[in-house]
Design a protein around this motif. Sequence first.
Motif, PDB file in Angstrom:
ATOM      1  N   UNK A 180     -42.337  78.359  10.725  1.00 54.57           N
ATOM      2  CA  UNK A 180     -43.581  78.931  10.205  1.00 54.57           C
ATOM      3  C   UNK A 180     -44.120  79.969  11.183  1.00 54.57           C
ATOM      4  N   UNK A 181     -44.688  81.021  10.626  1.00 60.28           N
ATOM      5  CA  UNK A 181     -45.324  82.039  11.449  1.00 60.28           C
ATOM      6  C   UNK A 181     -46.829  81.814  11.334  1.00 60.28           C
ATOM      7  N   UNK A 182     -47.374  81.139  12.327  1.00 56.40           N
ATOM      8  CA  UNK A 182     -48.807  80.849  12.332  1.00 56.40           C
ATOM      9  C   UNK A 182     -49.252  80.637  13.768  1.00 56.40           C
ATOM     10  N   UNK A 183     -50.539  80.745  14.026  1.00 56.16           N
ATOM     11  CA  UNK A 183     -51.029  80.553  15.396  1.00 56.16           C
ATOM     12  C   UNK A 183     -50.724  79.145  15.896  1.00 56.16           C
ATOM     13  N   UNK A 184     -50.502  79.050  17.185  1.00 54.66           N
ATOM     14  CA  UNK A 184     -50.134  77.772  17.793  1.00 54.66           C
ATOM     15  C   UNK A 184     -51.229  77.341  18.766  1.00 54.66           C
ATOM     16  N   UNK A 185     -51.788  76.168  18.536  1.00 55.86           N
ATOM     17  CA  UNK A 185     -52.843  75.639  19.399  1.00 55.86           C
ATOM     18  C   UNK A 185     -52.309  74.668  20.453  1.00 55.86           C
ATOM     19  N   UNK A 186     -51.047  74.319  20.360  1.00 56.06           N
ATOM     20  CA  UNK A 186     -50.471  73.313  21.253  1.00 56.06           C
ATOM     21  C   UNK A 186     -50.260  73.874  22.654  1.00 56.06           C
ATOM     22  N   UNK A 187     -50.599  73.066  23.658  1.00 54.73           N
ATOM     23  CA  UNK A 187     -50.426  73.469  25.047  1.00 54.73           C
ATOM     24  C   UNK A 187     -49.226  72.770  25.678  1.00 54.73           C
ATOM     25  N   UNK A 188     -48.950  71.521  25.276  1.00 52.97           N
ATOM     26  CA  UNK A 188     -47.867  70.726  25.860  1.00 52.97           C
ATOM     27  C   UNK A 188     -46.529  71.219  25.318  1.00 52.97           C
ATOM     28  N   UNK A 189     -45.609  71.513  26.214  1.00 51.64           N
ATOM     29  CA  UNK A 189     -44.273  71.926  25.796  1.00 51.64           C
ATOM     30  C   UNK A 189     -43.385  70.693  25.674  1.00 51.64           C
ATOM     31  N   UNK A 190     -42.615  70.630  24.604  1.00 50.40           N
ATOM     32  CA  UNK A 190     -41.716  69.513  24.338  1.00 50.40           C
ATOM     33  C   UNK A 190     -40.295  70.036  24.454  1.00 50.40           C
ATOM     34  N   UNK A 191     -39.459  69.327  25.207  1.00 43.70           N
ATOM     35  CA  UNK A 191     -38.055  69.714  25.290  1.00 43.70           C
ATOM     36  C   UNK A 191     -37.396  69.451  23.948  1.00 43.70           C
ATOM     37  N   UNK A 192     -36.791  70.468  23.411  1.00 45.39           N
ATOM     38  CA  UNK A 192     -36.187  70.347  22.088  1.00 45.39           C
ATOM     39  C   UNK A 192     -34.768  69.800  22.180  1.00 45.39           C
ATOM     40  N   UNK A 193     -34.345  69.055  21.142  1.00 47.30           N
ATOM     41  CA  UNK A 193     -32.955  68.563  21.133  1.00 47.30           C
ATOM     42  C   UNK A 193     -31.965  69.716  21.036  1.00 47.30           C
ATOM     43  N   UNK A 194     -30.733  69.447  21.376  1.00 45.42           N
ATOM     44  CA  UNK A 194     -29.713  70.501  21.369  1.00 45.42           C
ATOM     45  C   UNK A 194     -29.326  70.929  19.955  1.00 45.42           C
ATOM     46  N   UNK A 195     -29.511  70.070  18.964  1.00 40.87           N
ATOM     47  CA  UNK A 195     -29.149  70.382  17.582  1.00 40.87           C
ATOM     48  C   UNK A 195     -30.410  70.679  16.776  1.00 40.87           C
ATOM     49  N   UNK A 196     -30.558  71.913  16.307  1.00 40.08           N
ATOM     50  CA  UNK A 196     -31.722  72.309  15.516  1.00 40.08           C
ATOM     51  C   UNK A 196     -31.276  72.975  14.227  1.00 40.08           C
ATOM     52  N   UNK A 197     -32.016  72.693  13.140  1.00 40.83           N
ATOM     53  CA  UNK A 197     -31.635  73.177  11.821  1.00 40.83           C
ATOM     54  C   UNK A 197     -32.873  73.513  11.007  1.00 40.83           C
ATOM     55  N   UNK A 198     -32.647  74.214   9.903  1.00 39.37           N
ATOM     56  CA  UNK A 198     -33.640  74.339   8.857  1.00 39.37           C
ATOM     57  C   UNK A 198     -33.344  73.220   7.869  1.00 39.37           C
ATOM     58  N   UNK A 199     -34.362  72.797   7.138  1.00 34.74           N
ATOM     59  CA  UNK A 199     -34.165  71.738   6.144  1.00 34.74           C
ATOM     60  C   UNK A 199     -34.712  72.191   4.801  1.00 34.74           C
ATOM     61  N   UNK A 200     -34.199  71.584   3.744  1.00 38.02           N
ATOM     62  CA  UNK A 200     -34.709  71.840   2.403  1.00 38.02           C
ATOM     63  C   UNK A 200     -35.133  70.516   1.778  1.00 38.02           C
ATOM     64  N   UNK A 201     -35.947  70.596   0.750  1.00 39.21           N
ATOM     65  CA  UNK A 201     -36.406  69.416   0.001  1.00 39.21           C
ATOM     66  C   UNK A 201     -36.944  68.331   0.939  1.00 39.21           C
ATOM     67  N   UNK A 202     -37.780  68.726   1.880  1.00 37.82           N
ATOM     68  CA  UNK A 202     -38.363  67.771   2.837  1.00 37.82           C
ATOM     69  C   UNK A 202     -39.465  67.003   2.114  1.00 37.82           C
ATOM     70  N   UNK A 203     -39.306  65.686   2.071  1.00 36.26           N
ATOM     71  CA  UNK A 203     -40.286  64.848   1.388  1.00 36.26           C
ATOM     72  C   UNK A 203     -40.676  63.674   2.277  1.00 36.26           C
ATOM     73  N   UNK A 204     -41.959  63.373   2.269  1.00 35.29           N
ATOM     74  CA  UNK A 204     -42.463  62.208   2.990  1.00 35.29           C
ATOM     75  C   UNK A 204     -42.164  60.975   2.145  1.00 35.29           C
ATOM     76  N   UNK A 205     -41.614  59.958   2.793  1.00 39.05           N
ATOM     77  CA  UNK A 205     -41.350  58.707   2.079  1.00 39.05           C
ATOM     78  C   UNK A 205     -42.630  57.895   2.020  1.00 39.05           C
ATOM     79  N   UNK A 206     -42.956  57.406   0.859  1.00 33.65           N
ATOM     80  CA  UNK A 206     -44.188  56.623   0.673  1.00 33.65           C
ATOM     81  C   UNK A 206     -43.956  55.166   0.945  1.00 33.65           C
TER      82      UNK A 206
END
Length: 128
Positions: free
Chosen positions: A102-128
């Motif tokens: 997403x292209x939007x302003x970022x308010x986060x200050x804490x940097x998180x080390x990202x995993x080595x495997x990164x992807x885009x996802x489709x059909x992302x749904x929250x499980x109820x």
Amino acid sequence: MKSHLLANTASYPVLLWAFFALSCSKAEINNDERYIGRLVAGDCPSYGIVEVENANIGSNWRFSDTTYTNVIGIANIPDTIQRGDRINFYVDLSTNPMDCQAVKPCQQIILVERPSDSYCATHIKKEE
């Protein structure tokens, strides 16, 4: 006779290593598989770190004194999904993760080390 027995037992560690290496190998990520996981951390602006529950993919990742297994990064997690939420999704192997964030302003200050495997996802749904 003793040297023959020692030669056979000396190969046991090699055989055990080969067995564990093959049995613990990671699966290939697949466009057609629906993955289920839990969002364990997030990073600005839309990056999520997901511990996959139904596949042996990704890598180990450590955060806040906890080690997670089968972790991948998803670059386009919607705002409606929060840390701790269980989600299901498909991985889009045809899109670069830098292109789906997403292209939007970022308010986060804490940097998180990202995993080595990164992807885009489709059909992302929250499980109820």
